[in-house]
Write a protein that holds these residues in place. Sequence first.
Motif, PDB file in Angstrom:
ATOM      1  N   ARG A   1      -4.454  24.581  34.906  1.00 13.67           N
ATOM      2  CA  ARG A   1      -3.138  24.919  34.357  1.00 13.67           C
ATOM      3  C   ARG A   1      -3.224  26.122  33.434  1.00 13.67           C
ATOM      4  NH1 ARG A   1       1.131  21.924  32.757  1.00 13.67           N
ATOM      5  NH2 ARG A   1       1.560  23.810  31.574  1.00 13.67           N
ATOM      6  N   ALA A   2      -4.262  26.143  32.585  1.00 13.84           N
ATOM      7  CA  ALA A   2      -4.443  27.272  31.676  1.00 13.84           C
ATOM      8  C   ALA A   2      -4.656  28.562  32.460  1.00 13.84           C
ATOM      9  CB  ALA A   2      -5.636  27.014  30.753  1.00 13.84           C
TER      10      ALA A   2
ATOM     11  N   ARG B   1      -0.726  37.834  32.453  1.00 12.86           N
ATOM     12  CA  ARG B   1      -1.329  39.113  32.847  1.00 12.86           C
ATOM     13  C   ARG B   1      -0.490  39.798  33.926  1.00 12.86           C
ATOM     14  NH1 ARG B   1      -5.550  39.972  36.287  1.00 12.86           N
ATOM     15  NH2 ARG B   1      -6.147  37.771  36.304  1.00 12.86           N
ATOM     16  N   ALA B   2       0.035  39.013  34.879  1.00 15.84           N
ATOM     17  CA  ALA B   2       0.855  39.603  35.932  1.00 15.84           C
ATOM     18  C   ALA B   2       2.142  40.197  35.371  1.00 15.84           C
ATOM     19  CB  ALA B   2       1.183  38.549  36.992  1.00 15.84           C
TER      20      ALA B   2
ATOM     21  N   LEU C   1       3.203  30.105  28.386  1.00 16.11           N
ATOM     22  CA  LEU C   1       1.937  29.926  27.675  1.00 16.11           C
ATOM     23  C   LEU C   1       1.948  28.677  26.807  1.00 16.11           C
ATOM     24  CD1 LEU C   1       0.991  33.532  26.467  1.00 16.11           C
ATOM     25  CD2 LEU C   1      -0.210  32.161  28.187  1.00 16.11           C
ATOM     26  N   VAL C   2       3.126  28.228  26.388  1.00 17.78           N
ATOM     27  CA  VAL C   2       3.204  27.075  25.485  1.00 17.78           C
ATOM     28  C   VAL C   2       3.966  25.894  26.079  1.00 17.78           C
ATOM     29  CG1 VAL C   2       2.978  28.481  23.409  1.00 17.78           C
ATOM     30  CG2 VAL C   2       5.253  28.008  24.309  1.00 17.78           C
ATOM     31  N   PHE C   3       4.678  26.096  27.197  1.00 17.73           N
ATOM     32  CA  PHE C   3       5.443  25.002  27.779  1.00 17.73           C
ATOM     33  C   PHE C   3       4.500  23.941  28.360  1.00 17.73           C
ATOM     34  CE2 PHE C   3       6.823  23.284  31.937  1.00 17.73           C
ATOM     35  CZ  PHE C   3       7.717  22.352  31.456  1.00 17.73           C
TER      36      PHE C   3
ATOM     37  N   LEU D   1      -6.795  29.522  24.826  1.00 23.04           N
ATOM     38  CA  LEU D   1      -7.345  30.309  23.719  1.00 23.04           C
ATOM     39  C   LEU D   1      -8.701  30.901  24.102  1.00 23.04           C
ATOM     40  CD1 LEU D   1      -6.390  28.086  20.647  1.00 23.04           C
ATOM     41  CD2 LEU D   1      -5.480  30.340  21.222  1.00 23.04           C
ATOM     42  N   ASP D   2      -9.476  30.150  24.845  1.00 19.02           N
ATOM     43  CA  ASP D   2     -10.761  30.662  25.304  1.00 19.02           C
ATOM     44  C   ASP D   2     -10.560  31.849  26.247  1.00 19.02           C
ATOM     45  OD1 ASP D   2     -13.668  30.478  25.543  1.00 19.02           O
ATOM     46  OD2 ASP D   2     -13.277  29.824  27.591  1.00 19.02           O
ATOM     47  N   ARG D   3      -9.614  31.728  27.174  1.00 19.68           N
ATOM     48  CA  ARG D   3      -9.341  32.817  28.118  1.00 19.68           C
ATOM     49  C   ARG D   3      -8.801  34.054  27.404  1.00 19.68           C
ATOM     50  NH1 ARG D   3      -9.276  32.541  33.360  1.00 19.68           N
ATOM     51  NH2 ARG D   3      -9.942  30.604  34.349  1.00 19.68           N
ATOM     52  N   LEU D   4      -8.048  33.832  26.336  1.00 21.72           N
ATOM     53  CA  LEU D   4      -7.453  34.942  25.613  1.00 21.72           C
ATOM     54  C   LEU D   4      -8.366  35.483  24.505  1.00 21.72           C
ATOM     55  CD1 LEU D   4      -3.828  33.517  25.367  1.00 21.72           C
ATOM     56  CD2 LEU D   4      -4.624  35.347  26.885  1.00 21.72           C
TER      57      LEU D   4
END
Length: 330
Positions: free
Chosen positions: A267-268, A276-277, A307-309, A320-323
């Motif tokens: 999901r993340a 990004r898209a 991002l938060v839903f 957060l890790d991906r970002l």
Amino acid sequence: MTGPVATARELAASLLAPAAAAVEAAGAVPRGHLDALAGAGLYGLTGPRPSGGLGADAVTVAAVVEELAAGDLATTFVWLQHLGVVARLAAAGTHPQLLADLCAGRRRAGVALQAATRPGPPAMTARADGGDLVLDGAVPWVTGWGAVDVLLVAARDGADVAFVLVDAVEGPTLAVAAQPLVAVRASATVELRLTGHRVPADRLVRRRPFSEVLAADAATLRVNGSLALGLVRRCTRLVGPSPLDGELAAVRARLDAAGPDELPAARAEAAALAHRAAGALAVASGSSAVRSGSDAERTLREALFLLVFGTRPAIRAALLDRLGAASAPR
């Protein structure tokens, strides 16, 4: 694919996408959009065939959500809440006439679940009093106010969660306050507050131990991921052929294959790809992307929303890790 997926793709292309900017500006999903989804049978997508539903499997449901979200996220968001009520009524085997009406779109439903189905003290409680159930508490995010007839409310009753049908009508014991969102404003999302709100005991749909509700929570994560995939699909169509096409297919495949333990990370990944898209669409659109009401501007705000839903702690940590903002080990 044929059937409901093709129907959703055609509705998204001919009705939802062309009107998306106007819907956002108006601040409300048009009744005609929801009527069109009902007329196409999509309000009964998750309903059993004996009740007038389409009996769609999970893969089909995910694909339909993705197609519609590519057209207009706000309309899809309102409609998606209804599907959850249909599925829960079908699983419970209760209220057959209401289930038939919901499958046909004659009546429309929303959900108010998170206040009693998340870890921690409940924000919505239920207690029996004579022949009634009495509900007290608040739910911060209830979507589709003004477009739904009934809400499925989750309330904690001791060690159980009671799922109760509540008419979506304001009154002395039921109040709502609009939530000012940065995106999907047309979804008419409100905070719901119930104060000694009484409903007949026969409005109870199902009662489940809280521990079972928590254990089953991961099953809801896959279909919500299709909202992010729909945003990516929109971007690929507007940008044109690019590596995003392959990334979309790969992320979709990982979501489809993920088990309960892998779903938060998948999901993340979907939400991060949508973010990004949307950025790629803005760059490809050039200066028009900063014009209010443009496809790129709206899509960027919707990517922020996704991002938060529907996040959970594991999804948030993976994002957060991906970002690049994961907490350092202690």
